[in-house]
Write a protein that holds these residues in place. Sequence first.
Motif, mmCIF file in Angstrom:
data_model
loop_
_atom_site.group_PDB
_atom_site.id
_atom_site.type_symbol
_atom_site.label_atom_id
_atom_site.label_comp_id
_atom_site.label_asym_id
_atom_site.label_seq_id
_atom_site.Cartn_x
_atom_site.Cartn_y
_atom_site.Cartn_z
ATOM 1 N N ALA A 9 6.579 1.438 9.284
ATOM 2 C CA ALA A 9 5.942 1.620 7.971
ATOM 3 C C ALA A 9 4.644 2.394 8.160
ATOM 4 C CB ALA A 9 5.653 0.279 7.320
ATOM 5 N N THR A 10 4.213 3.060 7.096
ATOM 6 C CA THR A 10 2.931 3.756 7.103
ATOM 7 C C THR A 10 2.121 3.285 5.901
ATOM 8 O OG1 THR A 10 3.829 5.613 5.850
ATOM 9 C CG2 THR A 10 3.862 5.813 8.250
ATOM 10 N N HIS A 11 0.816 3.361 6.042
ATOM 11 C CA HIS A 11 -0.087 2.893 4.998
ATOM 12 C C HIS A 11 -1.204 3.917 4.825
ATOM 13 C CE1 HIS A 11 1.979 -0.890 5.693
ATOM 14 N NE2 HIS A 11 1.765 -0.675 6.975
ATOM 15 N N LEU A 12 -1.424 4.363 3.615
ATOM 16 C CA LEU A 12 -2.490 5.300 3.305
ATOM 17 C C LEU A 12 -3.832 4.573 3.328
ATOM 18 C CD1 LEU A 12 -3.196 8.206 2.423
ATOM 19 C CD2 LEU A 12 -2.895 7.439 0.060
ATOM 20 N N THR A 13 -4.822 5.153 4.026
ATOM 21 C CA THR A 13 -6.157 4.543 4.083
ATOM 22 C C THR A 13 -7.021 5.094 2.950
ATOM 23 O OG1 THR A 13 -7.082 6.236 5.527
ATOM 24 C CG2 THR A 13 -6.009 4.358 6.603
ATOM 25 N N ASP A 14 -8.181 4.496 2.755
ATOM 26 C CA ASP A 14 -9.109 4.949 1.715
ATOM 27 C C ASP A 14 -9.606 6.372 1.954
ATOM 28 O OD1 ASP A 14 -8.869 2.535 0.444
ATOM 29 O OD2 ASP A 14 -10.656 1.680 1.384
ATOM 30 N N PHE A 18 -3.545 7.990 7.559
ATOM 31 C CA PHE A 18 -2.445 7.029 7.555
ATOM 32 C C PHE A 18 -2.517 6.103 8.759
ATOM 33 C CE2 PHE A 18 -1.111 10.647 5.140
ATOM 34 C CZ PHE A 18 -0.510 10.090 4.032
ATOM 35 N N ARG A 19 -2.169 4.853 8.544
ATOM 36 C CA ARG A 19 -2.054 3.871 9.622
ATOM 37 C C ARG A 19 -0.569 3.561 9.822
ATOM 38 N NH1 ARG A 19 -6.925 1.732 11.128
ATOM 39 N NH2 ARG A 19 -8.523 1.664 9.538
ATOM 40 N N ALA A 20 -0.249 3.137 11.034
ATOM 41 C CA ALA A 20 1.131 2.821 11.380
ATOM 42 C C ALA A 20 1.298 1.324 11.590
ATOM 43 C CB ALA A 20 1.521 3.559 12.658
ATOM 44 N N SER A 21 2.488 0.843 11.309
ATOM 45 C CA SER A 21 2.853 -0.536 11.626
ATOM 46 C C SER A 21 4.370 -0.596 11.777
ATOM 47 C CB SER A 21 2.387 -1.505 10.542
ATOM 48 O OG SER A 21 3.091 -1.294 9.353
ATOM 49 N N ARG A 35 8.231 -10.349 14.083
ATOM 50 C CA ARG A 35 6.867 -10.041 14.464
ATOM 51 C C ARG A 35 6.433 -8.760 13.788
ATOM 52 N NH1 ARG A 35 5.224 -11.075 20.675
ATOM 53 N NH2 ARG A 35 3.430 -12.266 20.066
ATOM 54 N N VAL A 36 5.189 -8.704 13.345
ATOM 55 C CA VAL A 36 4.645 -7.502 12.713
ATOM 56 C C VAL A 36 3.501 -6.987 13.578
ATOM 57 C CG1 VAL A 36 3.493 -6.579 10.669
ATOM 58 C CG2 VAL A 36 5.276 -8.303 10.407
ATOM 59 N N PHE A 37 3.522 -5.685 13.846
ATOM 60 C CA PHE A 37 2.490 -5.030 14.640
ATOM 61 C C PHE A 37 1.777 -4.013 13.760
ATOM 62 C CE2 PHE A 37 5.700 -6.510 17.495
ATOM 63 C CZ PHE A 37 5.028 -6.933 18.630
ATOM 64 N N ARG A 38 0.464 -4.095 13.694
ATOM 65 C CA ARG A 38 -0.346 -3.140 12.931
ATOM 66 C C ARG A 38 -1.325 -2.488 13.889
ATOM 67 N NH1 ARG A 38 -0.100 -7.717 9.571
ATOM 68 N NH2 ARG A 38 1.092 -7.307 7.678
ATOM 69 N N PHE A 39 -1.582 -1.202 13.676
ATOM 70 C CA PHE A 39 -2.434 -0.446 14.592
ATOM 71 C C PHE A 39 -3.680 0.065 13.874
ATOM 72 C CE2 PHE A 39 1.953 -0.159 15.945
ATOM 73 C CZ PHE A 39 1.853 -0.640 17.240
ATOM 74 N N ALA A 53 4.833 4.655 15.035
ATOM 75 C CA ALA A 53 5.399 3.326 14.794
ATOM 76 C C ALA A 53 6.795 3.198 15.405
ATOM 77 C CB ALA A 53 5.438 3.033 13.297
ATOM 78 N N VAL A 54 7.619 4.214 15.234
ATOM 79 C CA VAL A 54 8.975 4.190 15.803
ATOM 80 C C VAL A 54 8.906 4.129 17.326
ATOM 81 C CG1 VAL A 54 11.071 5.564 16.136
ATOM 82 C CG2 VAL A 54 10.081 5.325 13.849
#
Length: 69
Positions: A9-14, A18-21, A35-39, A53-54
Amino acid sequence: MGKFVVSPATHLTDCGRFRASFSVQRAQGNGSYCRVFRFDKTFVSRDAAKLFAVTQGWLQTSMPHPPVC
């Protein structure tokens, strides 16, 4: 990836980066594993974050004894 389901997954920052998880799931018999991994690292593009992430998910599921965070 083998006996695991890896969901990147990717997440847009402010700030527009982008952040990866990713999450790793496995169901076996009566037990399950999730388990969830966030970076913290940020990326210029969504594709770059997804590739990271992949890759991290592949490393986590392919190692016989992955490091514990």
